[in-house]
Design a protein around this motif. Structure first.
Motif, PDB file in Angstrom:
ATOM      1  N   UNK A   1      61.414  53.054 -16.716  1.00 18.88           N
ATOM      2  CA  UNK A   1      60.406  54.249 -16.828  1.00 18.88           C
ATOM      3  C   UNK A   1      60.949  55.279 -17.032  1.00 18.88           C
ATOM      4  N   UNK A   2      60.418  55.638 -17.371  1.00 20.44           N
ATOM      5  CA  UNK A   2      60.439  57.450 -17.529  1.00 20.44           C
ATOM      6  C   UNK A   2      59.218  58.643 -18.145  1.00 20.44           C
ATOM      7  N   UNK A   3      59.455  58.885 -17.438  1.00 21.55           N
ATOM      8  CA  UNK A   3      57.957  59.526 -17.579  1.00 21.55           C
ATOM      9  C   UNK A   3      57.544  60.629 -18.120  1.00 21.55           C
ATOM     10  N   UNK A   4      58.918  61.307 -17.778  1.00 20.31           N
ATOM     11  CA  UNK A   4      59.147  63.084 -19.378  1.00 20.31           C
ATOM     12  C   UNK A   4      59.003  62.191 -20.887  1.00 20.31           C
ATOM     13  N   UNK A   5      59.900  61.678 -20.974  1.00 27.64           N
ATOM     14  CA  UNK A   5      59.781  61.011 -21.880  1.00 27.64           C
ATOM     15  C   UNK A   5      58.725  60.551 -22.173  1.00 27.64           C
ATOM     16  N   UNK A   6      57.493  60.334 -21.555  1.00 31.40           N
ATOM     17  CA  UNK A   6      55.599  60.110 -21.302  1.00 31.40           C
ATOM     18  C   UNK A   6      55.474  61.807 -22.267  1.00 31.40           C
ATOM     19  N   UNK A   7      55.707  62.485 -21.868  1.00 31.21           N
ATOM     20  CA  UNK A   7      55.371  63.921 -21.069  1.00 31.21           C
ATOM     21  C   UNK A   7      55.778  64.534 -22.886  1.00 31.21           C
ATOM     22  N   UNK A   8      56.789  64.260 -22.959  1.00 28.66           N
ATOM     23  CA  UNK A   8      56.959  64.840 -24.292  1.00 28.66           C
ATOM     24  C   UNK A   8      56.398  63.809 -26.004  1.00 28.66           C
ATOM     25  N   UNK A   9      55.927  62.972 -25.659  1.00 22.15           N
ATOM     26  CA  UNK A   9      55.255  62.213 -26.695  1.00 22.15           C
ATOM     27  C   UNK A   9      53.532  62.937 -26.471  1.00 22.15           C
TER      28      UNK A   9
END
Length: 148
Positions: A106-114
């Motif tokens: 899981x990577x919250x930062x990846x989700x925020x970028x998306x």
């Protein structure tokens, strides 16, 4: 009467001794979700559902990620042969995924970028009512994309 009490006590003891005791380890985590990189780009993010400026609602935006193994290539067609109830044979094409051995955490930062990318793509320059929901093995990020 004493025999009945002894029998009930023995049955209760027998039933409780057969069930395993499940012990789970303590789980503790902490951290911060950094919105400053988006603020530096002029993109507004808040968890509040109300703001003190006028805005135009663009739409609901969401991202969902489940931890798992990477998909190596496009799906491939696989023929599946089966007998139907009447006795005839049928052939169907099913898509199958080629799964690799690399685990994607899981990577919250990846989700925020998306979610930032999806919002800007729709003409928004902000998100209000941002919510990050975690569950075992995954998370989702939702909010309302707005234009200030």
């Amino acid at each position: 009467m004493k025999k009945l009490h002894v029998l009930i006590a023995a049955a209760a003891l027998l039933m409780s001794s057969c069930s395993p005791i499940i012990r789970t380890p303590e789980e503790f985590s902490s951290g911060i979700t950094d919105y400053s990189t988006f603020a530096k780009k002029g993109f507004f993010i808040t968890e509040s559902n109300s703001v003190n400026f006028d805005y135009q609602p663009i739409g609901s935006v969401y991202v969902k990620q489940q931890a798992g193994y990477e998909v190596l290539s496009n799906t491939t067609k696989q023929k599946v042969y089966s007998d139907d109830v009447i006795g005839g044979k049928s052939t169907e094409d099913f898509n199958t995924l080629k799964i690799g051995s690399k685990f994607i955490p899981l990577d919250i930062n990846r989700g925020l970028k998306e979610i930032h990318f999806q919002s800007e793509k729709s003409g928004a320059n902000g998100i209000i009512n941002l919510k990050i929901t975690h569950w075992n093995g995954g998370y989702s990020i939702t909010g309302m994309a707005i234009k200030k």
